[in-house]
Scaffold this motif. Structure first.
Motif, PDB file in Angstrom:
ATOM      1  N   MET A   1       0.919  -1.229  -0.036  1.00  0.00           N
ATOM      2  CA  MET A   1       0.005  -0.003  -0.096  1.00  0.00           C
ATOM      3  C   MET A   1       0.787   1.377  -0.173  1.00  0.00           C
ATOM      4  O   MET A   1       1.527   1.177   0.854  1.00  0.00           O
ATOM      5  N   HIS A   2       0.704   2.318  -0.696  1.00  0.00           N
ATOM      6  CA  HIS A   2       1.411   3.481  -1.020  1.00  0.00           C
ATOM      7  C   HIS A   2       1.264   4.300   0.272  1.00  0.00           C
ATOM      8  O   HIS A   2       0.136   4.676   0.583  1.00  0.00           O
ATOM      9  N   ALA A   3       2.443   4.532   0.955  1.00  0.00           N
ATOM     10  CA  ALA A   3       2.230   5.428   1.971  1.00  0.00           C
ATOM     11  C   ALA A   3       2.540   6.900   1.550  1.00  0.00           C
ATOM     12  O   ALA A   3       3.439   7.205   0.862  1.00  0.00           O
ATOM     13  N   PRO A   4       1.726   7.844   2.169  1.00  0.00           N
ATOM     14  CA  PRO A   4       1.832   9.131   1.654  1.00  0.00           C
ATOM     15  C   PRO A   4       3.182  10.119   1.828  1.00  0.00           C
ATOM     16  O   PRO A   4       3.814   9.571   2.016  1.00  0.00           O
ATOM     17  N   GLY A   5       3.873  10.130   2.260  1.00  0.00           N
ATOM     18  CA  GLY A   5       5.161  10.668   2.423  1.00  0.00           C
ATOM     19  C   GLY A   5       6.429  10.168   2.225  1.00  0.00           C
ATOM     20  O   GLY A   5       7.550  10.380   2.571  1.00  0.00           O
ATOM     21  N   TYR A   6       6.139   8.958   1.401  1.00  0.00           N
ATOM     22  CA  TYR A   6       7.365   8.265   0.818  1.00  0.00           C
ATOM     23  C   TYR A   6       8.215   9.227   0.130  1.00  0.00           C
ATOM     24  O   TYR A   6       7.917   9.920  -0.636  1.00  0.00           O
ATOM     25  N   TRP A   7       9.705   9.070   0.499  1.00  0.00           N
ATOM     26  CA  TRP A   7      10.726   9.598  -0.226  1.00  0.00           C
ATOM     27  C   TRP A   7      10.620  10.974  -0.115  1.00  0.00           C
ATOM     28  O   TRP A   7      11.203  11.880  -0.784  1.00  0.00           O
TER      29      TRP A   7
ATOM     30  N   LEU B   1       1.966  -1.740  -5.719  1.00  0.00           N
ATOM     31  CA  LEU B   1       1.898  -3.187  -5.179  1.00  0.00           C
ATOM     32  C   LEU B   1       1.254  -2.922  -3.628  1.00  0.00           C
ATOM     33  O   LEU B   1       1.499  -2.058  -3.117  1.00  0.00           O
ATOM     34  N   ASP B   2       0.596  -3.867  -3.263  1.00  0.00           N
ATOM     35  CA  ASP B   2       0.074  -3.992  -1.985  1.00  0.00           C
ATOM     36  C   ASP B   2       0.321  -5.230  -1.087  1.00  0.00           C
ATOM     37  O   ASP B   2       0.200  -6.456  -1.500  1.00  0.00           O
ATOM     38  N   ALA B   3       1.302  -5.022  -0.202  1.00  0.00           N
ATOM     39  CA  ALA B   3       1.764  -6.326   0.631  1.00  0.00           C
ATOM     40  C   ALA B   3       0.714  -7.153   1.083  1.00  0.00           C
ATOM     41  O   ALA B   3       0.698  -8.435   1.294  1.00  0.00           O
ATOM     42  N   HIS B   4      -0.528  -6.624   1.691  1.00  0.00           N
ATOM     43  CA  HIS B   4      -1.476  -7.517   1.989  1.00  0.00           C
ATOM     44  C   HIS B   4      -2.109  -8.216   0.999  1.00  0.00           C
ATOM     45  O   HIS B   4      -2.503  -9.530   1.426  1.00  0.00           O
ATOM     46  N   GLU B   5      -2.469  -7.713   0.018  1.00  0.00           N
ATOM     47  CA  GLU B   5      -2.946  -8.664  -1.209  1.00  0.00           C
ATOM     48  C   GLU B   5      -2.043  -9.659  -1.745  1.00  0.00           C
ATOM     49  O   GLU B   5      -2.255 -10.715  -1.829  1.00  0.00           O
TER      50      GLU B   5
ATOM     51  N   GLN C   1       4.454 -11.184   3.638  1.00  0.00           N
ATOM     52  CA  GLN C   1       3.834 -11.838   4.698  1.00  0.00           C
ATOM     53  C   GLN C   1       4.827 -11.157   5.901  1.00  0.00           C
ATOM     54  O   GLN C   1       3.925 -10.678   7.111  1.00  0.00           O
ATOM     55  N   TYR C   2       6.014 -11.051   5.867  1.00  0.00           N
ATOM     56  CA  TYR C   2       6.875 -10.594   6.873  1.00  0.00           C
ATOM     57  C   TYR C   2       6.611  -8.918   7.375  1.00  0.00           C
ATOM     58  O   TYR C   2       6.187  -8.634   8.449  1.00  0.00           O
ATOM     59  N   LEU C   3       6.353  -8.123   6.301  1.00  0.00           N
ATOM     60  CA  LEU C   3       5.952  -6.943   6.297  1.00  0.00           C
ATOM     61  C   LEU C   3       4.590  -6.745   6.993  1.00  0.00           C
ATOM     62  O   LEU C   3       4.245  -5.607   7.583  1.00  0.00           O
ATOM     63  N   VAL C   4       3.743  -7.601   6.472  1.00  0.00           N
ATOM     64  CA  VAL C   4       2.234  -7.285   7.188  1.00  0.00           C
ATOM     65  C   VAL C   4       2.419  -7.728   8.726  1.00  0.00           C
ATOM     66  O   VAL C   4       1.735  -7.242   9.508  1.00  0.00           O
ATOM     67  N   GLU C   5       3.163  -8.718   8.816  1.00  0.00           N
ATOM     68  CA  GLU C   5       3.389  -9.091  10.219  1.00  0.00           C
ATOM     69  C   GLU C   5       3.934  -8.001  11.114  1.00  0.00           C
ATOM     70  O   GLU C   5       3.578  -7.712  12.341  1.00  0.00           O
ATOM     71  N   HIS C   6       5.181  -7.678  10.744  1.00  0.00           N
ATOM     72  CA  HIS C   6       5.916  -6.629  11.401  1.00  0.00           C
ATOM     73  C   HIS C   6       5.691  -5.196  11.223  1.00  0.00           C
ATOM     74  O   HIS C   6       6.018  -4.254  12.280  1.00  0.00           O
ATOM     75  N   TYR C   7       5.211  -4.927  10.293  1.00  0.00           N
ATOM     76  CA  TYR C   7       4.991  -3.324   9.837  1.00  0.00           C
ATOM     77  C   TYR C   7       3.645  -3.188   9.152  1.00  0.00           C
ATOM     78  O   TYR C   7       3.501  -1.967   8.563  1.00  0.00           O
TER      79      TYR C   7
ATOM     80  N   GLY D   1       2.160  -4.188   6.860  1.00  0.00           N
ATOM     81  CA  GLY D   1       2.052  -4.058   5.491  1.00  0.00           C
ATOM     82  C   GLY D   1       2.691  -2.898   4.831  1.00  0.00           C
ATOM     83  O   GLY D   1       2.615  -2.645   3.790  1.00  0.00           O
ATOM     84  N   ASN D   2       3.100  -2.020   5.536  1.00  0.00           N
ATOM     85  CA  ASN D   2       3.689  -0.564   5.199  1.00  0.00           C
ATOM     86  C   ASN D   2       5.410  -0.678   4.937  1.00  0.00           C
ATOM     87  O   ASN D   2       6.077  -0.653   6.151  1.00  0.00           O
ATOM     88  N   ALA D   3       5.821  -0.753   3.709  1.00  0.00           N
ATOM     89  CA  ALA D   3       7.050  -1.266   3.713  1.00  0.00           C
ATOM     90  C   ALA D   3       8.049   0.083   4.119  1.00  0.00           C
ATOM     91  O   ALA D   3       9.143  -0.050   4.579  1.00  0.00           O
ATOM     92  N   GLU D   4       7.514   1.165   3.951  1.00  0.00           N
ATOM     93  CA  GLU D   4       8.180   2.441   4.366  1.00  0.00           C
ATOM     94  C   GLU D   4       8.452   2.572   5.748  1.00  0.00           C
ATOM     95  O   GLU D   4       9.634   3.100   6.382  1.00  0.00           O
ATOM     96  N   LEU D   5       8.003   1.800   6.762  1.00  0.00           N
ATOM     97  CA  LEU D   5       8.208   1.691   8.174  1.00  0.00           C
ATOM     98  C   LEU D   5       9.406   1.015   8.494  1.00  0.00           C
ATOM     99  O   LEU D   5       9.681   1.123   9.692  1.00  0.00           O
ATOM    100  N   VAL D   6      10.028   0.507   7.554  1.00  0.00           N
ATOM    101  CA  VAL D   6      11.198  -0.327   7.759  1.00  0.00           C
ATOM    102  C   VAL D   6      12.247   0.597   8.124  1.00  0.00           C
ATOM    103  O   VAL D   6      13.122   0.597   9.008  1.00  0.00           O
ATOM    104  N   TRP D   7      12.157   1.929   7.290  1.00  0.00           N
ATOM    105  CA  TRP D   7      13.184   2.835   7.592  1.00  0.00           C
ATOM    106  C   TRP D   7      12.553   4.344   8.099  1.00  0.00           C
ATOM    107  O   TRP D   7      13.495   4.992   8.532  1.00  0.00           O
ATOM    108  N   LYS D   8      11.396   4.464   8.085  1.00  0.00           N
ATOM    109  CA  LYS D   8      10.901   5.634   8.428  1.00  0.00           C
ATOM    110  C   LYS D   8      11.029   5.808   9.913  1.00  0.00           C
ATOM    111  O   LYS D   8      10.662   4.960  10.806  1.00  0.00           O
ATOM    112  N   GLY D   9      11.647   6.944  10.574  1.00  0.00           N
ATOM    113  CA  GLY D   9      11.984   7.480  11.807  1.00  0.00           C
ATOM    114  C   GLY D   9      13.098   6.735  12.269  1.00  0.00           C
ATOM    115  O   GLY D   9      13.508   7.131  13.518  1.00  0.00           O
TER     116      GLY D   9
END
Length: 216
Positions: free
Chosen positions: A1-7, A74-78, A113-119, A121-129
């Protein structure tokens, strides 16, 4: 799912600093690169696919998958919820997304599946903050399909082209973090730099082959 503040943490004076998407040149295809420049998940999936195939083929994959799923991102949940056989078949359609579409379909689903479980489904949260380069490298290494080298290359890409620059990111990225090193996709900004990176990779392969031969 596309996160609004990306990059959006871009360098002053560049388009991304004004709240616009970044233009990448990894797939050497306008539509594929456009998606990579606005979608955190697409960038991660492209990095995951970047093995045993030309770089352009790998980074065009996220756009191909997006189009075949009928969306605009792309949507991690889907993807995580897709039937494995159906998803493998989707990647295997001609032109195939990868030389080994079945195994890569499984890896992409494991990543999502890992992104859904840990973040959520928002890939940006891997590095955001994240404020420390070593911590970000650790997070990237924990992603399914990402070993240390792939994690360091993606960290270098985040820092060099996408404005994600936590303290110590260059050091954490190792040689890939060096300015103008032309060692990886992190340094590709167009056809000329792509040629330099490809030449470096060929040199490394030749050196490895020579070393292996010398050891026999």
């Amino acid at each position: 799912m596309h996160a609004p503040g990306y990059w959006r943490a871009g360098r002053p004076g560049t388009r991304d600093d004004r709240g616009m998407d970044v233009t990448l040149h990894l797939a050497q295809d306008p539509e594929a690169d456009e998606l990579l420049g606005r979608s955190p998940l697409a960038a991660l999936v492209g990095m995951l696919l970047d093995q045993q195939v030309p770089m352009e083929w790998a980074f065009k994959g996220p756009r191909t998958i997006t189009d075949r799923l009928g969306g605009d991102d792309l949507d991690a949940h889907e993807i995580a919820a897709q039937d494995p056989e159906a998803f493998a078949a989707l990647l295997s359609e001609k032109p195939a997304v990868h030389r080994y579409p079945g195994s890569m379909a499984k890896r992409i689903q494991q990543l999502c599946q890992y992104l859904v479980e840990h973040y959520d489904g928002n890939a940006e949260l891997v590095w955001k903050g994240v404020t420390d380069g070593r911590e970000l490298l650790r997070r990237l290494e924990e992603l399914p399909g990402f070993g240390k080298q792939k994690a360091q290359i993606f960290l270098a890409l985040l820092g060099k082209q996408l404005g994600v620059q936590p303290k110590g990111w260059r050091e954490a990225a190792g040689a890939y973090g060096e300015p103008k090193s032309f060692r990886s996709v992190a340094d590709i900004t167009g056809p000329q730099s792509l040629t330099k990176v490809r030449a470096h990779k060929q040199e490394m392969k030749a050196a490895a082959k020579a070393a292996k031969a010398a050891g026999k």
